[in-house]
Design a protein around this motif. Structure first.
Motif, mmCIF file in Angstrom:
data_model
loop_
_atom_site.group_PDB
_atom_site.id
_atom_site.type_symbol
_atom_site.label_atom_id
_atom_site.label_comp_id
_atom_site.label_asym_id
_atom_site.label_seq_id
_atom_site.Cartn_x
_atom_site.Cartn_y
_atom_site.Cartn_z
ATOM 1 N N ALA A 33 35.476 36.939 46.572
ATOM 2 C CA ALA A 33 34.763 37.571 45.784
ATOM 3 C C ALA A 33 35.064 38.932 45.535
ATOM 4 O O ALA A 33 35.560 39.595 46.498
ATOM 5 C CB ALA A 33 33.188 37.761 46.573
ATOM 6 N N LYS A 34 34.856 39.546 44.421
ATOM 7 C CA LYS A 34 35.413 40.873 44.108
ATOM 8 C C LYS A 34 33.911 41.577 43.233
ATOM 9 O O LYS A 34 33.454 40.767 42.489
ATOM 10 C CB LYS A 34 36.548 41.062 43.075
ATOM 11 N N LYS A 35 33.510 42.789 43.650
ATOM 12 C CA LYS A 35 32.538 43.268 42.975
ATOM 13 C C LYS A 35 32.604 44.589 42.114
ATOM 14 O O LYS A 35 33.414 45.347 42.870
ATOM 15 C CB LYS A 35 31.372 43.445 44.040
ATOM 16 N N ILE A 36 32.310 44.693 40.998
ATOM 17 C CA ILE A 36 32.195 45.679 40.116
ATOM 18 C C ILE A 36 31.020 46.313 40.519
ATOM 19 O O ILE A 36 30.038 45.880 39.942
ATOM 20 C CB ILE A 36 32.341 45.443 38.664
ATOM 21 N N VAL A 71 44.844 36.623 29.240
ATOM 22 C CA VAL A 71 44.050 37.932 29.269
ATOM 23 C C VAL A 71 42.904 37.463 30.206
ATOM 24 O O VAL A 71 42.254 36.475 30.022
ATOM 25 C CB VAL A 71 43.521 38.198 27.803
ATOM 26 N N LYS A 72 42.421 38.587 31.160
ATOM 27 C CA LYS A 72 41.495 38.460 32.164
ATOM 28 C C LYS A 72 40.515 39.685 31.844
ATOM 29 O O LYS A 72 40.706 40.760 32.202
ATOM 30 C CB LYS A 72 42.071 38.325 33.416
ATOM 31 N N LYS A 73 39.755 39.488 30.885
ATOM 32 C CA LYS A 73 38.568 40.352 30.525
ATOM 33 C C LYS A 73 37.127 39.848 30.399
ATOM 34 O O LYS A 73 37.151 38.461 30.211
ATOM 35 C CB LYS A 73 38.968 40.988 29.235
ATOM 36 N N LEU A 74 36.297 40.401 30.627
ATOM 37 C CA LEU A 74 34.933 40.096 30.526
ATOM 38 C C LEU A 74 34.085 41.230 29.866
ATOM 39 O O LEU A 74 34.515 42.395 29.902
ATOM 40 C CB LEU A 74 34.118 39.559 31.861
ATOM 41 N N VAL A 75 33.078 40.849 29.190
ATOM 42 C CA VAL A 75 31.917 41.927 28.705
ATOM 43 C C VAL A 75 30.614 41.642 29.300
ATOM 44 O O VAL A 75 30.303 40.546 29.902
ATOM 45 C CB VAL A 75 31.818 41.638 27.088
ATOM 46 N N GLU A 135 40.758 43.232 34.297
ATOM 47 C CA GLU A 135 41.649 43.141 36.023
ATOM 48 C C GLU A 135 42.842 43.560 35.637
ATOM 49 O O GLU A 135 43.744 43.322 34.868
ATOM 50 C CB GLU A 135 41.523 41.678 36.306
ATOM 51 N N GLU A 136 43.202 44.635 36.639
ATOM 52 C CA GLU A 136 44.535 44.970 36.536
ATOM 53 C C GLU A 136 44.736 45.159 38.074
ATOM 54 O O GLU A 136 44.180 46.004 39.081
ATOM 55 C CB GLU A 136 44.243 46.519 35.973
ATOM 56 N N ASP A 137 45.894 44.680 38.419
ATOM 57 C CA ASP A 137 46.220 44.839 39.827
ATOM 58 C C ASP A 137 45.322 44.216 40.992
ATOM 59 O O ASP A 137 45.179 44.874 41.787
ATOM 60 C CB ASP A 137 46.725 46.173 40.045
ATOM 61 N N GLY A 138 44.792 43.300 40.400
ATOM 62 C CA GLY A 138 43.512 42.683 41.280
ATOM 63 C C GLY A 138 42.189 43.386 41.424
ATOM 64 O O GLY A 138 41.684 42.983 42.151
ATOM 65 N N GLU A 139 42.145 44.467 40.787
ATOM 66 C CA GLU A 139 40.793 45.187 40.641
ATOM 67 C C GLU A 139 40.242 45.306 39.163
ATOM 68 O O GLU A 139 41.188 45.210 38.217
ATOM 69 C CB GLU A 139 41.267 46.748 40.963
ATOM 70 N N TRP A 140 39.059 45.258 39.064
ATOM 71 C CA TRP A 140 38.467 45.558 37.708
ATOM 72 C C TRP A 140 38.006 47.044 37.385
ATOM 73 O O TRP A 140 37.622 47.614 38.071
ATOM 74 C CB TRP A 140 37.187 44.503 37.964
ATOM 75 N N ILE A 141 38.736 47.103 36.185
ATOM 76 C CA ILE A 141 38.333 48.543 35.673
ATOM 77 C C ILE A 141 37.756 48.415 34.164
ATOM 78 O O ILE A 141 37.693 47.484 33.475
ATOM 79 C CB ILE A 141 39.818 49.112 35.747
ATOM 80 N N GLU A 142 37.038 49.424 33.943
ATOM 81 C CA GLU A 142 36.157 49.613 32.871
ATOM 82 C C GLU A 142 37.205 50.051 31.649
ATOM 83 O O GLU A 142 37.648 51.084 31.666
ATOM 84 C CB GLU A 142 35.121 50.723 32.958
ATOM 85 N N GLU A 143 37.289 49.170 30.617
ATOM 86 C CA GLU A 143 38.154 49.323 29.701
ATOM 87 C C GLU A 143 37.289 49.901 28.391
ATOM 88 O O GLU A 143 38.222 50.988 27.621
ATOM 89 C CB GLU A 143 38.853 48.079 29.118
ATOM 90 N N GLN A 144 36.120 49.803 28.154
ATOM 91 C CA GLN A 144 35.620 50.194 26.977
ATOM 92 C C GLN A 144 34.084 50.464 27.302
ATOM 93 O O GLN A 144 33.673 49.236 28.054
ATOM 94 C CB GLN A 144 35.798 49.433 26.078
ATOM 95 N N LYS A 145 33.568 51.300 26.741
ATOM 96 C CA LYS A 145 32.209 51.396 26.881
ATOM 97 C C LYS A 145 31.518 51.474 25.460
ATOM 98 O O LYS A 145 31.992 52.463 24.647
ATOM 99 C CB LYS A 145 31.605 52.742 27.575
ATOM 100 N N LEU A 146 30.937 50.434 24.953
ATOM 101 C CA LEU A 146 30.163 50.483 23.561
ATOM 102 C C LEU A 146 28.688 50.748 23.623
ATOM 103 O O LEU A 146 27.934 50.166 24.006
ATOM 104 C CB LEU A 146 30.360 49.020 23.081
ATOM 105 N N GLU A 147 28.586 51.961 22.813
ATOM 106 C CA GLU A 147 27.254 52.371 22.502
ATOM 107 C C GLU A 147 26.685 52.224 21.274
ATOM 108 O O GLU A 147 27.515 52.274 20.284
ATOM 109 C CB GLU A 147 27.126 53.689 22.915
#
Length: 317
Positions: A142-145, A177-181, A194-206
């Motif tokens: 389990a990984k948590k953002i 590709v390992k991405k989610l919205v 997911e990058e190097d086993g960690e989840w990072i925010e790629e984009q913020k859509l307003e």
């Protein structure tokens, strides 16, 4: 006009919050405020109750079927802060795994594309998104953002495993590709990678002016672009598009509805979007060659009433 082919008496004792067909469209799973999950065989226009699953201690909000290559698996989430994965073994359903590491209601569950393995994303009112991955030996990683959305996360959806440009690339075997919205109570749509086993925010859509209630990443249909649909309490559905050449996403309004829009679902080919909401209607939308979205059909009140608690459109449209 879409017509109601069959009505199923689930015998739930309270509001139904979700109904999901399996990959082949022959089994239907439903969940309710009565704390139960029911699975029906719905082949040939008939219904037969297969099992009644009980393990949640409060309303069950959402369900997700895994790809059949992993067997008959259903994930459920609820107000009791739990995520439960159920498995059928030798015609008997039972609890495979339970995750209870959220601090508030878990509102959304979604299995990743099967190419990425047996992976489940979960969005919670505590503001975080959890990603659960089967290790293959019976345990789950389990990984948590954390703090994905302030106030709370309402919905999660996976990107296709292959990038939109994969069919156009001449660099050999395309990478996965390992991405989610995700969508939340902060009125934001966020893309995670997911990058190097960690989840990072790629984009913020307003673009929304109220809570985002659902997000749906369109299946890849071979076009060199990515498409995400989002809906909100601001009564609008937005279509977000990325052409693959940059990290910039553009948005357009599919439609402004008369009431809150609760749920979205793409067809398996990714070219038709189903929308359901507080207007007691399920409508189907398709993009024209000119890039405009038009309503091609709908189910109106009286043909098959859709309420807030029953408006989840099956992901297997």
């Amino acid at each position: 006009m879409v017509s109601v082919m069959n009505s199923i008496d689930t015998a739930h004792e309270d509001m139904i919050h979700d109904a999901q067909l399996d990959y082949y469209g022959t089994k239907l799973a439903t969940c309710s405020s009565d704390r139960s999950i029911k699975v029906f065989d719905v082949k040939g226009g008939q219904q037969r109750l297969i099992t009644d699953l009980r393990g949640h201690e409060g309303p069950v909000w959402q369900l997700a079927w895994a790809h059949p290559m992993y067997g008959n698996l259903i994930a459920s989430c609820g107000y009791d802060r739990k995520v439960i994965i159920w498995k059928e073994t030798n015609s008997t359903w039972g609890k495979l795994y339970e995750y209870s590491n959220h601090d508030s209601s878990v509102n959304s569950v979604c299995f990743a594309p099967h190419e990425l393995g047996l992976v489940l994303a979960c969005g919670s009112s505590d503001g975080s998104v959890s990603v659960l991955s089967s290790t293959g030996d019976g345990s789950w990683d389990a990984k948590k953002i954390k703090n994905a959305h302030t106030i709370g996360c309402n919905a999660v959806s996976w990107a296709p495993a292959l990038s939109p440009n994969a069919l156009f690339e001449q660099t050999g075997r395309p990478s996965l590709v390992k991405k989610l919205v995700s969508g939340g109570c902060d009125n934001l749509v966020k893309i995670w990678r997911e990058e190097d086993g960690e989840w990072i925010e790629e984009q913020k859509l307003e673009g929304h002016s109220d809570w985002v209630r659902d997000v749906a990443w369109a299946p890849s249909i071979g076009l060199p672009k990515s498409i995400i649909a989002s809906c909100s309490q601001d009564c609008r559905v937005l279509i977000w598009t990325n052409d693959g050449t940059s990290n910039n996403w553009s948005s357009s309004v599919l439609n402004k509805f008369k009431d809150v829009v609760w749920h979205l679902s793409w067809s398996i080919t990714g070219n038709i979007l189903a929308v359901s909401g507080g207007d007691n209607k399920v409508s189907l939308w398709k993009e024209t060659l000119e890039g405009q979205w038009t309503c091609i059909s709908d189910v109106k009140k009286g043909q098959g009433q859709v309420t807030e608690s029953q408006s989840q459109v099956s992901r297997n449209l």
